[in-house]
Every structure is written in structure tokens, then in C-alpha cells.
Scaffold this motif. Structure first.
Motif, PDB file in Angstrom:
ATOM      1  N   THR A  51       0.853  -1.185   0.000  1.00 27.04           N
ATOM      2  CA  THR A  51       0.000   0.000   0.000  1.00 27.04           C
ATOM      3  C   THR A  51       0.886   1.231   0.000  1.00 27.04           C
ATOM      4  O   THR A  51       1.835   1.323   0.787  1.00 27.04           O
ATOM      5  CB  THR A  51      -0.921   0.024   1.231  1.00 27.04           C
ATOM      6  OG1 THR A  51      -1.697  -1.181   1.269  1.00 27.04           O
ATOM      7  CG2 THR A  51      -1.858   1.220   1.176  1.00 27.04           C
ATOM      8  N   ARG A  64      -3.078   0.610  -3.799  1.00 31.52           N
ATOM      9  CA  ARG A  64      -2.814  -0.613  -3.060  1.00 31.52           C
ATOM     10  C   ARG A  64      -2.957  -1.856  -3.907  1.00 31.52           C
ATOM     11  O   ARG A  64      -3.485  -1.848  -5.005  1.00 31.52           O
ATOM     12  CB  ARG A  64      -3.783  -0.723  -1.892  1.00 31.52           C
ATOM     13  CG  ARG A  64      -5.173  -1.278  -2.256  1.00 31.52           C
ATOM     14  CD  ARG A  64      -6.013  -0.337  -3.104  1.00 31.52           C
ATOM     15  NE  ARG A  64      -7.333  -0.840  -3.431  1.00 31.52           N
ATOM     16  CZ  ARG A  64      -7.670  -1.310  -4.634  1.00 31.52           C
ATOM     17  NH1 ARG A  64      -6.755  -1.423  -5.561  1.00 31.52           N
ATOM     18  NH2 ARG A  64      -8.892  -1.696  -4.898  1.00 31.52           N
ATOM     19  N   ILE A  70      -6.839  -0.620   2.663  1.00 32.63           N
ATOM     20  CA  ILE A  70      -7.154   0.773   2.323  1.00 32.63           C
ATOM     21  C   ILE A  70      -8.319   1.257   3.181  1.00 32.63           C
ATOM     22  O   ILE A  70      -8.300   2.371   3.718  1.00 32.63           O
ATOM     23  CB  ILE A  70      -7.501   0.899   0.832  1.00 32.63           C
ATOM     24  CG1 ILE A  70      -6.235   0.786  -0.009  1.00 32.63           C
ATOM     25  CG2 ILE A  70      -8.190   2.224   0.539  1.00 32.63           C
ATOM     26  CD1 ILE A  70      -5.331   1.983   0.094  1.00 32.63           C
TER      27      ILE A  70
END
Length: 275
Positions: A51, A64, A70
Motif C-alpha cells: 500500500t 494498493r 485501504i
């Protein structure tokens, strides 16, 4: 009397540093690590993927491999900051981003439209090239502009436009040399750049989804092309697979005694950048 502030205030010179330290502490607590190459880039790596979080003042981009992480990061940020989720990336700092099944396109079409409105060309003409062939501008060309601020403003705007338009990089570098004392000749060449942009406003950079990770680098140099100090210009571009990821135009720091020496200086500059 000295006041100890419990939090940073807008307008103080310490405010940007205090804000970044606060934000960095929050994302670090979420297992992000700052990149060694850009302190505003934070990276999180796990068995499920990577990420990336890129910060510019108080705007950020998150991308990501792991979509669930996320969502976790967004929740952590909302707990600490007043945050608005704008959804998939479409526009960021004057740059338009569009996604297709083949890859990503980035451009600054809206930014160019705003620049053309500010330039107020007064006609609808377009040109095919941003600069005439074999033109060598000097500080003594033409008459001084009565108000150089407009020239400086437009050239500064073109510097940011070169972020997605490598085709104007060389000319922007040339025009930037005369911002201290621009003339009518310099201004006419500046307007030619805007006429070129008007005809190429839809040009975009393309980053394909499926591409090799092989670096391909190209460099070139002029020899003694600046008539004022006889220094040469270096230029290079770097491709990662089919994606153009880096480019630069720069005047060399020393006078080269031959075209071979100018090319070697250019190759040394590119090699250092790739390394």
C-alpha cells in the motif's frame, strides 16, 4: 511574555512542520514507513501486498494491492482528521487522471485551458512546433518589457505544465533564463508556446498496465549552443518498459571543448539519475 501553543496555528512558520509530524505519527502507527527516496511517500508492505500513500500538504493519494487495508487506513485517518474521501483518482493538483482497461492516462488539459485564458492570445492560431528551428535567444534581443511580471507568471505556469508535457521541457528551460529581464522577442516566443499548446491540448502521457520493468534511457546534447556563455545543453528521458517516467533538460555547468565532451557530460548526468 512567551506563550506555549498547545497546537499549531495556520500562518506560523512552524505550522507545516508540525502538521507533517502529526500526520506522519498517525500513518506510522498504522504500520506505514516513510520512503527513503521521498519523505512524503509512505509504504506499507504485508503478505497481502503493498500500500502506498502519497501526501502533498493536506491532499493525498492512496493506492494498493490490498483493498481491505485501504479501508482500514481511511478509518484510522477519519478518527484523527476531518477528511473527505473523493473516490477513485480523477484530478490531483491540476493533473487529470483517467483509467482504462489498457492503462492510465495523465494530462493537464484543464490547466492548459486556464493558462490560455490567462495568456489572452487574441487570435485562434495554432503552430505545429513550440519553437522555430535553430533559434538561439539572447538577453540582448528586442526591447525590454515595460511590465515583466506577466512574462514571469506565464513562464512559471509552464514550468508546472512540463510535469506532464516533456515536449515543452527544453523551451521552458530556455525561456526561464530571461525572467529577470524579459524582452519583446522573448515574449513573442512565449506566446508561440501557448499557440502550440492550443493545438496539442489533448496530448497525454500513457502508462500501460502490462509492461516490462526494463529501463531504457536516451540522452542527447547540443554543443556550445548558448551564444552568451558557449555552454552546452543536456537532455535525457527514461522509460520503464513502455512508460515515460523521467525526463530533464539542463544547461551543463562547464564549457565543453568538443561535441564528444558534451555528450559524455550528458551521459554522466543520465547515469547518475538512473543510479
Amino acid at each position: 511574555m512567551v506563550c506555549c501553543l498547545r497546537r499549531s496555528l495556520y500562518g506560523l512558520k512552524q505550522a507545516p512542520r508540525a502538521w507533517f509530524e502529526r500526520f506522519a505519527s498517525v500513518v506510522t502507527a498504522a504500520s506505514f514507513s516513510p520512503s527513503a527516496y521521498d519523505p512524503a511517500l509512505f509504504v506499507h508492505t504485508s503478505p497481502r501486498g503493498r500500500t502506498l500513500l502519497l501526501l502533498y500538504v493536506d491532499d493525498m493519494i492512496i493506492t494498493r494491492d490490498d483493498s481491505e487495508y485501504i479501508a482500514f487506513v481511511k478509518a484510522r485517518l477519519r478518527d484523527q482528521f476531518l477528511m473527505t474521501d473523493l473516490g477513485p483518482l480523477r484530478y490531483f493538483l491540476g493533473i487529470d487522471v483517467s483509467s482504462t482497461s489498457d492503462g492510465f492516462y495523465i494530462s493537464q488539459e484543464k490547466y492548459i485551458q486556464d493558462l490560455l485564458a490567462r495568456a489572452a492570445l487574441g487570435d485562434e492560431r495554432t503552430v505545429e512546433t513550440p519553437m522555430e528551428l535553430n533559434v538561439k535567444l539572447q538577453s540582448t534581443d528586442g526591447d525590454p518589457l515595460p511590465d515583466p511580471m506577466r512574462y514571469r507568471h506565464l513562464v512559471g505556469s509552464l514550468v508546472y505544465l512540463a510535469v506532464t508535457r516533456p515536449d515543452i521541457s527544453y523551451l521552458v528551460h530556455i525561456l526561464s533564463q530571461f525572467v529577470s529581464a524579459p524582452s519583446t522577442v522573448h515574449y513573442s516566443h512565449l506566446l508561440r508556446v501557448f499557440r502550440y499548446l492550443r493545438g496539442t491540448i489533448t496530448h497525454r502521457l500513457f502508462f500501460p498496465r502490462s509492461s516490462s520493468l526494463q529501463l531504457q534511457c536516451y540522452s542527447d546534447a547540443t554543443w556550445a549552443s548558448d551564444p552568451s556563455d558557449r555552454r552546452s545543453f543536456s537532455a535525457y528521458c527514461v522509460f520503464l518498459g513502455g512508460s515515460l517516467i523521467d525526463w530533464k533538460t539542463k544547461k551543463q555547468t562547464a564549457v565543453s571543448h568538443s561535441s564528444v565532451e558534451a555528450e559524455l557530460r550528458d551521459m554522466a548526468l543520465l547515469t547518475a539519475e538512473v543510479t
